[in-house]
Design a protein around this motif. Structure first.
Motif, PDB file in Angstrom:
ATOM      1  N   LEU A  26       0.848  -1.206  -0.073  1.00 44.11           N
ATOM      2  CA  LEU A  26      -0.014  -0.217  -0.003  1.00 44.11           C
ATOM      3  C   LEU A  26       0.843   1.440   0.092  1.00 44.11           C
ATOM      4  CD1 LEU A  26      -2.991  -0.922   2.264  1.00 44.11           C
ATOM      5  CD2 LEU A  26      -2.976  -0.548  -0.112  1.00 44.11           C
ATOM      6  N   LEU A  27       2.091   1.143   0.828  1.00 45.13           N
ATOM      7  CA  LEU A  27       2.807   2.406   0.828  1.00 45.13           C
ATOM      8  C   LEU A  27       3.748   2.578  -0.623  1.00 45.13           C
ATOM      9  CD1 LEU A  27       4.647   2.393   4.041  1.00 45.13           C
ATOM     10  CD2 LEU A  27       3.535   4.097   3.087  1.00 45.13           C
ATOM     11  N   ALA A  28       3.949   1.464  -1.144  1.00 45.17           N
ATOM     12  CA  ALA A  28       4.523   1.526  -2.623  1.00 45.17           C
ATOM     13  C   ALA A  28       3.821   1.926  -3.617  1.00 45.17           C
ATOM     14  CB  ALA A  28       4.972  -0.083  -2.915  1.00 45.17           C
ATOM     15  N   LEU A  29       2.288   2.026  -3.552  1.00 44.99           N
ATOM     16  CA  LEU A  29       1.620   2.524  -4.368  1.00 44.99           C
ATOM     17  C   LEU A  29       1.928   3.984  -4.587  1.00 44.99           C
ATOM     18  CD1 LEU A  29      -1.922   0.602  -3.761  1.00 44.99           C
ATOM     19  CD2 LEU A  29      -0.272   0.366  -5.783  1.00 44.99           C
ATOM     20  N   GLY A  30       2.079   4.762  -3.567  1.00 42.99           N
ATOM     21  CA  GLY A  30       2.139   6.059  -3.485  1.00 42.99           C
ATOM     22  C   GLY A  30       3.515   6.484  -4.328  1.00 42.99           C
ATOM     23  N   TYR A  31       4.405   5.630  -4.047  1.00 45.31           N
ATOM     24  CA  TYR A  31       5.947   5.860  -4.906  1.00 45.31           C
ATOM     25  C   TYR A  31       5.453   5.512  -6.297  1.00 45.31           C
ATOM     26  CZ  TYR A  31       8.626   5.946  -0.456  1.00 45.31           C
ATOM     27  OH  TYR A  31       8.905   6.208   0.599  1.00 45.31           O
ATOM     28  N   PHE A  43      10.016  11.321  -1.804  1.00 40.84           N
ATOM     29  CA  PHE A  43      10.629  10.812  -0.699  1.00 40.84           C
ATOM     30  C   PHE A  43       9.922  11.217   0.641  1.00 40.84           C
ATOM     31  CE2 PHE A  43      14.165   9.829  -3.363  1.00 40.84           C
ATOM     32  CZ  PHE A  43      14.499   8.295  -3.086  1.00 40.84           C
ATOM     33  N   ALA A  44       8.999  12.168   0.650  1.00 43.28           N
ATOM     34  CA  ALA A  44       8.328  12.555   1.488  1.00 43.28           C
ATOM     35  C   ALA A  44       6.997  11.655   1.992  1.00 43.28           C
ATOM     36  CB  ALA A  44       7.923  14.118   1.377  1.00 43.28           C
ATOM     37  N   HIS A  45       6.728  10.586   1.038  1.00 41.85           N
ATOM     38  CA  HIS A  45       5.577   9.766   1.108  1.00 41.85           C
ATOM     39  C   HIS A  45       5.525   8.831   2.353  1.00 41.85           C
ATOM     40  CE1 HIS A  45       2.194   7.567  -0.416  1.00 41.85           C
ATOM     41  NE2 HIS A  45       2.928   6.383  -0.197  1.00 41.85           N
ATOM     42  N   ALA A  46       6.786   8.588   2.780  1.00 35.72           N
ATOM     43  CA  ALA A  46       6.785   7.705   4.013  1.00 35.72           C
ATOM     44  C   ALA A  46       6.449   8.530   5.328  1.00 35.72           C
ATOM     45  CB  ALA A  46       8.210   7.107   4.291  1.00 35.72           C
ATOM     46  N   ASP A  47       6.926   9.745   5.348  1.00 36.88           N
ATOM     47  CA  ASP A  47       6.377  10.622   6.548  1.00 36.88           C
ATOM     48  C   ASP A  47       5.073  11.126   6.468  1.00 36.88           C
ATOM     49  OD1 ASP A  47       9.212  11.199   7.866  1.00 36.88           O
ATOM     50  OD2 ASP A  47       9.353  11.416   5.853  1.00 36.88           O
ATOM     51  N   VAL A  48       4.203  10.941   5.192  1.00 30.53           N
ATOM     52  CA  VAL A  48       2.907  11.247   5.092  1.00 30.53           C
ATOM     53  C   VAL A  48       2.297  10.185   5.656  1.00 30.53           C
ATOM     54  CG1 VAL A  48       1.085  11.198   3.364  1.00 30.53           C
ATOM     55  CG2 VAL A  48       3.161  12.856   3.014  1.00 30.53           C
ATOM     56  N   PHE A  49       2.830   8.738   5.591  1.00 31.45           N
ATOM     57  CA  PHE A  49       2.133   7.718   6.091  1.00 31.45           C
ATOM     58  C   PHE A  49       2.295   7.666   7.468  1.00 31.45           C
ATOM     59  CE2 PHE A  49       3.744   4.002   8.005  1.00 31.45           C
ATOM     60  CZ  PHE A  49       2.830   2.933   8.125  1.00 31.45           C
ATOM     61  N   MET A  50       3.546   8.325   8.024  1.00 29.35           N
ATOM     62  CA  MET A  50       3.747   8.290   9.493  1.00 29.35           C
ATOM     63  C   MET A  50       2.703   9.198  10.217  1.00 29.35           C
ATOM     64  SD  MET A  50       5.177  11.068  11.744  1.00 29.35           S
ATOM     65  CE  MET A  50       6.482  11.813  10.838  1.00 29.35           C
ATOM     66  N   TRP A  51       2.370  10.399   9.642  1.00 27.28           N
ATOM     67  CA  TRP A  51       1.256  11.158  10.049  1.00 27.28           C
ATOM     68  C   TRP A  51      -0.123  10.526  10.175  1.00 27.28           C
ATOM     69  CZ3 TRP A  51       1.022  16.501  11.650  1.00 27.28           C
ATOM     70  CH2 TRP A  51       2.226  17.322  11.747  1.00 27.28           C
ATOM     71  N   GLY A  52      -0.261   9.809   9.185  1.00 28.95           N
ATOM     72  CA  GLY A  52      -1.523   8.936   9.092  1.00 28.95           C
ATOM     73  C   GLY A  52      -1.478   8.053  10.129  1.00 28.95           C
ATOM     74  N   THR A  53      -0.520   7.465  10.979  1.00 28.90           N
ATOM     75  CA  THR A  53      -0.506   6.815  12.082  1.00 28.90           C
ATOM     76  C   THR A  53      -0.681   7.444  13.209  1.00 28.90           C
ATOM     77  OG1 THR A  53       2.029   6.719  12.442  1.00 28.90           O
ATOM     78  CG2 THR A  53       1.073   5.046  11.039  1.00 28.90           C
ATOM     79  N   PHE A  54      -0.134   8.667  13.190  1.00 25.80           N
ATOM     80  CA  PHE A  54      -0.466   9.554  14.428  1.00 25.80           C
ATOM     81  C   PHE A  54      -2.059   9.987  14.320  1.00 25.80           C
ATOM     82  CE2 PHE A  54       3.959   9.644  15.216  1.00 25.80           C
ATOM     83  CZ  PHE A  54       4.156   9.883  16.694  1.00 25.80           C
ATOM     84  N   ALA A  55      -2.491  10.123  13.310  1.00 24.28           N
ATOM     85  CA  ALA A  55      -3.802  10.612  13.218  1.00 24.28           C
ATOM     86  C   ALA A  55      -4.846   9.609  13.806  1.00 24.28           C
ATOM     87  CB  ALA A  55      -4.615  10.753  11.830  1.00 24.28           C
ATOM     88  N   VAL A  56      -4.676   8.030  13.683  1.00 25.81           N
ATOM     89  CA  VAL A  56      -5.248   7.219  14.529  1.00 25.81           C
ATOM     90  C   VAL A  56      -5.141   7.239  15.849  1.00 25.81           C
ATOM     91  CG1 VAL A  56      -5.694   4.808  14.368  1.00 25.81           C
ATOM     92  CG2 VAL A  56      -5.141   5.686  12.240  1.00 25.81           C
ATOM     93  N   GLY A  90      -3.765  12.111   2.968  1.00 22.20           N
ATOM     94  CA  GLY A  90      -4.007  12.592   1.455  1.00 22.20           C
ATOM     95  C   GLY A  90      -3.831  14.267   1.541  1.00 22.20           C
ATOM     96  N   GLY A  91      -4.429  15.040   2.751  1.00 22.83           N
ATOM     97  CA  GLY A  91      -4.079  16.437   2.802  1.00 22.83           C
ATOM     98  C   GLY A  91      -2.362  16.744   2.746  1.00 22.83           C
ATOM     99  N   LEU A  92      -1.848  16.297   3.574  1.00 23.91           N
ATOM    100  CA  LEU A  92      -0.391  16.362   3.549  1.00 23.91           C
ATOM    101  C   LEU A  92       0.216  15.871   2.277  1.00 23.91           C
ATOM    102  CD1 LEU A  92       0.604  14.943   7.114  1.00 23.91           C
ATOM    103  CD2 LEU A  92       0.892  17.323   5.862  1.00 23.91           C
ATOM    104  N   GLY A 250      -1.585   9.465  -1.245  1.00 25.36           N
ATOM    105  CA  GLY A 250      -1.840   9.848   0.306  1.00 25.36           C
ATOM    106  C   GLY A 250      -3.028   9.079   1.086  1.00 25.36           C
ATOM    107  N   ILE A 251      -3.977   8.836   0.169  1.00 24.69           N
ATOM    108  CA  ILE A 251      -5.036   8.102   0.759  1.00 24.69           C
ATOM    109  C   ILE A 251      -4.720   6.682   1.089  1.00 24.69           C
ATOM    110  CG2 ILE A 251      -7.324   7.198   0.052  1.00 24.69           C
ATOM    111  CD1 ILE A 251      -8.067   9.912  -1.342  1.00 24.69           C
ATOM    112  N   MET A 252      -3.861   6.036   0.028  1.00 24.14           N
ATOM    113  CA  MET A 252      -3.342   4.992   0.118  1.00 24.14           C
ATOM    114  C   MET A 252      -2.645   4.575   1.343  1.00 24.14           C
ATOM    115  SD  MET A 252      -4.672   2.849  -2.111  1.00 24.14           S
ATOM    116  CE  MET A 252      -6.138   3.951  -1.904  1.00 24.14           C
ATOM    117  N   ALA A 253      -1.646   5.689   1.675  1.00 22.35           N
ATOM    118  CA  ALA A 253      -0.899   5.677   2.751  1.00 22.35           C
ATOM    119  C   ALA A 253      -1.747   5.962   4.161  1.00 22.35           C
ATOM    120  CB  ALA A 253       0.161   7.044   2.601  1.00 22.35           C
TER     121      ALA A 253
END
Length: 346
Positions: A26-31, A43-56, A90-92, A250-253
């Motif tokens: 799912l992360l690879a889809l963004g790349y 290369f910021a995609h992984a940190d977009v994912f990280m923010w998603g984990t904190f959103a939860v 997605g917003g990030l 971003g949504i996939m992340a």
């Protein structure tokens, strides 16, 4: 080397590898999406994912959730978390595109300049989360400045005391989701959380694949990926298409972030580093720019890591994963599937 351990636990290692690989995929889809359109790596995609984990984590804290529950009992909260995480990531992602990419792409900047900009955006996202104690203090002052007009007051710093005390440490979900065994295979117990993660990744992959192939926006994304100038002549707004591509990635992340929290139940401001590299590896392994390749690469990488850990020890886990990447690229430089997004069949 312990081949006996691998043989005795092959079912468990395969399933847990597929679970991990599903998150990679799912992360690879963004790349893959961004590379397919811009021929650039986000290369910021992984940190977009990280923010998603904190959103939860933020959502669970705000809802006041505590204790333990099974997956069925957590479904309503997880559905809400999915919406919040997808919106956050997605917003990030769109913000990253707007700030770090758009102007440079319009000016036709050299690729390494855009790469540096993306790396800078990655550090900004990571470090901003690392100093969230200062952010909470800022928000606390801003909120009280507004509600103070009406005579109100709220102390966010007290509410988030435990949360901000570990600004650069590990943040654990206040609600623990305990897996339930649904099937026993020998000594291995198949859990509902594992099934959910694998199934969710496959469903999202199919939905995205069909979206790209059958919808108008999907056709525009493929057209811009194949020939931006021709797509513009046909009425496609390349800037808008690129922005929406970042949004979809971003949504996939965000979806991956929820699945990650179901499996791990904790996060930190530094998790994007290793996971980002692994997801990028999965994208390259499957064929960067190929959606189905991202899924294949992620699943294969997760299973290979687990098998390598069983045979050589956990300390060799990353060595085995990247050795696989090198071997595949030596034989097939375009990756396992190799077809680019722009050449995908309708």
């Amino acid at each position: 080397m312990d081949f006996e351990f691998l043989f005795n636990n092959i079912v468990e290692l395969t399933v847990t590898g597929l679970v991990l690989g599903s998150i990679y995929a799912l992360l690879a889809l963004g790349y893959t999406l961004v590379y397919g359109v811009l021929q650039l790596i986000n290369f910021a995609h992984a940190d977009v994912f990280m923010w998603g984990t904190f959103a939860v984590a933020w959502l669970f804290i705000l809802l006041g959730l505590h204790g333990n529950t099974d997956l069925a009992g957590a479904v309503p909260y997880l559905v809400l978390a999915l919406v919040v995480a997808a919106a956050t990531s997605g917003g990030l992602a769109m913000l990253v595109e707007r700030v770090a990419y758009r102007r440079l792409v319009r000016k036709r900047a050299l690729s390494y300049i855009i790469l540096i900009s993306a790396i800078g955006a990655s550090f900004v996202l990571s470090e901003t989360m690392g100093i969230r104690d200062l952010i909470v203090e800022f928000l606390n002052n801003a909120v009280n400045a507004v509600i103070g007009i009406f005579g109100g007051h709220i102390d966010l710093s007290t509410f988030f005391a435990d949360y901000i005390a570990r600004a650069r440490g590990i943040t654990t979900l206040p609600l623990t989701i305990k897996p339930t065994t649904v099937l026993s295979i020998g000594n291995f117990n198949l859990r509902d959380t594992d099934i959910t993660i694998i199934a969710a990744a496959l469903i999202m992959m199919v939905l995205l694949d069909q979206f790209i192939r059958r919808t108008r926006l999907g056709r525009e994304i493929r057209a811009v990926a194949q020939d931006p100038e021709a797509a513009a002549l046909m009425g496609s707004n390349a800037t808008s298409v690129v922005s929406k591509t970042f949004l979809i990635g971003g949504i996939m992340a965000g979806v991956a972030a929820v699945l990650y929290q179901i499996k791990v139940g904790s996060t930190s401001s530094s998790i994007g580093v290793v996971l980002g590299i692994k997801a990028f590896t999965a994208a390259v392994l499957g064929g960067i720019g190929n959606l189905r390749g991202a899924l294949l690469g992620g699943l294969l990488l997760g299973v290979t890591e687990n098998f390598g850990s069983a045979i050589f020890g956990t300390q060799w886990k990353d060595v085995v994963a990247f050795l696989l990447l090198v071997l595949v690229l030596l034989i097939r430089p375009t990756g396992l599937l190799g077809q680019t997004l722009g050449r995908a069949r309708a």
